[in-house]
Design a protein around this motif. Structure first.
Motif, PDB file in Angstrom:
ATOM      1  N   GLN A 199     -25.481 -77.603 -79.825  1.00 44.63           N
ATOM      2  CA  GLN A 199     -25.904 -77.858 -78.450  1.00 44.63           C
ATOM      3  C   GLN A 199     -26.701 -79.146 -78.320  1.00 44.63           C
ATOM      4  O   GLN A 199     -26.656 -79.817 -77.288  1.00 44.63           O
ATOM      5  N   GLN A 200     -27.424 -79.474 -79.388  1.00 41.03           N
ATOM      6  CA  GLN A 200     -28.227 -80.680 -79.403  1.00 41.03           C
ATOM      7  C   GLN A 200     -27.960 -81.449 -80.687  1.00 41.03           C
ATOM      8  O   GLN A 200     -27.581 -80.856 -81.705  1.00 41.03           O
ATOM      9  N   LEU A 201     -28.159 -82.745 -80.620  1.00 42.12           N
ATOM     10  CA  LEU A 201     -28.124 -83.581 -81.799  1.00 42.12           C
ATOM     11  C   LEU A 201     -29.550 -83.906 -82.194  1.00 42.12           C
ATOM     12  O   LEU A 201     -30.406 -84.142 -81.341  1.00 42.12           O
ATOM     13  N   TYR A 202     -29.808 -83.925 -83.493  1.00 39.57           N
ATOM     14  CA  TYR A 202     -31.136 -84.255 -84.005  1.00 39.57           C
ATOM     15  C   TYR A 202     -31.029 -85.518 -84.847  1.00 39.57           C
ATOM     16  O   TYR A 202     -30.311 -85.547 -85.847  1.00 39.57           O
ATOM     17  N   LEU A 203     -31.737 -86.552 -84.411  1.00 37.62           N
ATOM     18  CA  LEU A 203     -31.695 -87.848 -85.058  1.00 37.62           C
ATOM     19  C   LEU A 203     -33.010 -88.085 -85.785  1.00 37.62           C
ATOM     20  O   LEU A 203     -34.091 -87.946 -85.195  1.00 37.62           O
ATOM     21  N   GLY A 204     -32.935 -88.457 -87.054  1.00 38.02           N
ATOM     22  CA  GLY A 204     -34.126 -88.813 -87.815  1.00 38.02           C
ATOM     23  C   GLY A 204     -34.200 -90.324 -87.966  1.00 38.02           C
ATOM     24  O   GLY A 204     -33.213 -90.971 -88.332  1.00 38.02           O
ATOM     25  N   THR A 205     -35.354 -90.908 -87.695  1.00 39.21           N
ATOM     26  CA  THR A 205     -35.452 -92.365 -87.678  1.00 39.21           C
ATOM     27  C   THR A 205     -36.376 -92.902 -88.760  1.00 39.21           C
ATOM     28  O   THR A 205     -37.179 -92.173 -89.345  1.00 39.21           O
ATOM     29  N   ALA A 206     -36.273 -94.207 -88.963  1.00 39.59           N
ATOM     30  CA  ALA A 206     -37.031 -94.876 -90.013  1.00 39.59           C
ATOM     31  C   ALA A 206     -38.527 -94.918 -89.734  1.00 39.59           C
ATOM     32  O   ALA A 206     -39.328 -95.043 -90.654  1.00 39.59           O
ATOM     33  N   THR A 207     -38.916 -94.808 -88.473  1.00 44.61           N
ATOM     34  CA  THR A 207     -40.350 -94.819 -88.142  1.00 44.61           C
ATOM     35  C   THR A 207     -40.936 -93.415 -88.091  1.00 44.61           C
ATOM     36  O   THR A 207     -42.063 -93.231 -87.607  1.00 44.61           O
ATOM     37  N   GLY A 208     -40.181 -92.427 -88.561  1.00 50.15           N
ATOM     38  CA  GLY A 208     -40.720 -91.071 -88.679  1.00 50.15           C
ATOM     39  C   GLY A 208     -40.507 -90.179 -87.499  1.00 50.15           C
ATOM     40  O   GLY A 208     -41.113 -89.103 -87.399  1.00 50.15           O
ATOM     41  N   ARG A 209     -39.637 -90.566 -86.575  1.00 46.95           N
ATOM     42  CA  ARG A 209     -39.409 -89.738 -85.386  1.00 46.95           C
ATOM     43  C   ARG A 209     -38.209 -88.816 -85.593  1.00 46.95           C
ATOM     44  O   ARG A 209     -37.206 -89.201 -86.192  1.00 46.95           O
ATOM     45  N   LEU A 210     -38.325 -87.605 -85.071  1.00 50.56           N
ATOM     46  CA  LEU A 210     -37.203 -86.695 -84.934  1.00 50.56           C
ATOM     47  C   LEU A 210     -36.895 -86.622 -83.448  1.00 50.56           C
ATOM     48  O   LEU A 210     -37.762 -86.249 -82.643  1.00 50.56           O
ATOM     49  N   LEU A 211     -35.664 -86.954 -83.057  1.00 53.58           N
ATOM     50  CA  LEU A 211     -35.258 -86.999 -81.668  1.00 53.58           C
ATOM     51  C   LEU A 211     -34.243 -85.896 -81.397  1.00 53.58           C
ATOM     52  O   LEU A 211     -33.315 -85.708 -82.177  1.00 53.58           O
ATOM     53  N   ALA A 212     -34.416 -85.204 -80.289  1.00 54.87           N
ATOM     54  CA  ALA A 212     -33.446 -84.185 -79.855  1.00 54.87           C
ATOM     55  C   ALA A 212     -32.689 -84.731 -78.660  1.00 54.87           C
ATOM     56  O   ALA A 212     -33.295 -85.091 -77.632  1.00 54.87           O
ATOM     57  N   ILE A 213     -31.373 -84.824 -78.781  1.00 57.84           N
ATOM     58  CA  ILE A 213     -30.512 -85.389 -77.749  1.00 57.84           C
ATOM     59  C   ILE A 213     -29.589 -84.298 -77.220  1.00 57.84           C
ATOM     60  O   ILE A 213     -28.924 -83.609 -77.998  1.00 57.84           O
ATOM     61  N   ARG A 214     -29.554 -84.153 -75.897  1.00 59.58           N
ATOM     62  CA  ARG A 214     -28.630 -83.187 -75.309  1.00 59.58           C
ATOM     63  C   ARG A 214     -27.206 -83.722 -75.387  1.00 59.58           C
ATOM     64  O   ARG A 214     -26.932 -84.879 -75.054  1.00 59.58           O
ATOM     65  N   ILE A 215     -26.291 -82.899 -75.851  1.00 60.74           N
ATOM     66  CA  ILE A 215     -24.892 -83.307 -75.945  1.00 60.74           C
ATOM     67  C   ILE A 215     -24.249 -83.251 -74.575  1.00 60.74           C
ATOM     68  O   ILE A 215     -24.383 -82.247 -73.876  1.00 60.74           O
TER      69      ILE A 215
END
Length: 406
Positions: free
Chosen positions: A390-406
């Motif tokens: 249902q959601q995508l979870y993106l991990g970034t180089a600056t330490g953020r976890l992002l939740a994106i609605r599909i």
């Protein structure tokens, strides 16, 4: 070919801004996706395991005294986390139950062929580490010392096998544990005692640049699908092997590029990202024939995922894309704020990484490390990607976890 999305897709992307539901700031780069459970997300980053609910709120934070950068595992009521100093097991309330000690560290390479001069240096591109695989009452993981099997109940070492420095996650099959090593070999090990059942040695490129140390290494966790195992290498090759014997079934070579990401299987097709080849690739499982080539503006290191027939991939340029295999349509769904601010500085006009000039005040190795770190930071590069459907979870180089609605 069933579908090809060529340069026009790169120059004229269909950009649709997906909804960012929430973001969570951890204490270190999110090189591995979180574990997704019905009790929330468990993210290992920095020097802690962060337990979040599905809205991104912090429920608990389990501090550790060392870096952790792999996906945790929950099995038989234990929370298992692989860190720099070994494998840790915690109870549901966060109490440490046992610790299996071992020692991990960065990939060290000879500097001459990298242009760094004589000496041994840390590879600035090798930031991923092994996660944990479990089967029945045993946990498997790998590190600088090789591959280990640990008893879940007590943390007792059952066996250790020297597979060279191994930063990929072991893959557990019915009859073997597969470990891909920086020494350019894939090992099939007996789950019972670690005996080497077979060993496959990957090839290295020939020609003018054949001596470059950067071609060396199986840096990607293999993909086991049925009776076959798929294996990408820094040495430009993607292999299909028989899981029972290690016999090569087919191989595909990509010119002058690492295989950038682990592979994903969907609809009889193998999908994976390229590094300097800047593309998402699709190949037929049976023949290895190229069926999809989706141009990307930058390097792809995070493995792609699929939801309802749509393929999602992310780049070190801080961008998330959706690809429709049936139509060949590609569109950009999301771009990190840092990427939007620094895009022309790090991405060439026609696509591809634009590396900044080396700092002349630094040693060659220090200058290279700075180039990579500045790029990762200023693009907020996407290093990991996963989904719960249902959601995508993106991990970034600056330490953020992002939740994106599909």
């Amino acid at each position: 070919m069933r579908s090809l999305c060529w340069l026009f897709c790169l120059l004229f992307p269909l950009a649709v801004e997906a909804e960012l539901l929430w973001e969570y700031q951890s204490g270190g780069p999110v090189t591995a996706p979180p574990l997704i459970t019905n009790k929330g997300l468990f993210l290992a980053a920095g020097q802690a395991v962060h337990h979040l609910d599905k809205r991104g709120a912090l429920l608990n934070r389990l501090p550790l005294d060392e870096d952790v950068r792999s996906t945790p595992v929950i099995h038989q009521g234990l929370l298992l986390v692989h860190g720099k100093g070994g494998l840790f097991a915690f109870s549901a309330d966060g109490s440490q139950l046992w610790h299996h000690a071992s020692q991990d560290g960065p990939l060290m390479v000879a500097g001459e062929t990298w242009g760094w001069g004589e000496g041994v240096y840390a590879d600035p591109w090798a930031w991923y580490r092994s996660g944990v695989a479990v089967k029945d009452n045993t946990a498997f993981y790998s590190d600088s010392g090789g591959t280990y099997a640990v008893e879940l109940k007590t943390g007792k070492r059952l066996w250790h096998r020297d597979t060279g420095q191994t930063h990929t996650t072991p893959v557990v099959g019915d009859d073997a544990v597969f470990a891909a090593s920086w020494n350019n070999s894939l090992y099939a090990l007996s789950p019972a005692n670690g005996e080497i059942l077979w060993r496959f040695d990957a090839d290295l490129p020939a020609g003018q640049f054949s001596g470059w140390a950067g071609w060396q290494g199986l840096n990607l966790t293999p993909t086991l699908n049925g009776k076959a195992i798929y294996l990408g290498s820094r040495g430009t090759y993607l292999y299909k092997l028989a899981a029972s014997s290690g016999k090569e079934i087919w191989r595909v070579k990509h010119a002058s590029t690492w295989i950038g990401s682990p592979a994903m299987v969907f609809d009889n097709t193998l999908y994976y990202g390229l590094s300097d080849g800047t593309a998402l690739v699709g190949q037929a499982l049976d023949s290895g024939n190229l069926t999809h080539l989706v141009q990307s503006p930058h390097l792809i290191f995070a493995p792609p995922v699929q939801v309802d027939g749509r393929i999602y991939f992310a780049t070190l340029s801080g961008e998330l894309f959706e690809y429709m295999p049936g139509t060949g349509q590609r569109r950009r769904l999301y771009q990190t704020r840092a990427s939007a601010d620094h895009y022309p500085r790090h991405v060439k006009a026609g696509g591809g990484p634009n590396y900044l000039p080396a700092d002349p005040q630094l040693s060659p190795h220090q200058a290279t490390v700075k180039q990579v770190q500045v790029m990762l930071r200023e693009m907020d590069s996407i290093l990991s990607l996963t989904t719960d459907g249902q959601q995508l979870y993106l991990g970034t180089a600056t330490g953020r976890l992002l939740a994106i609605r599909i």
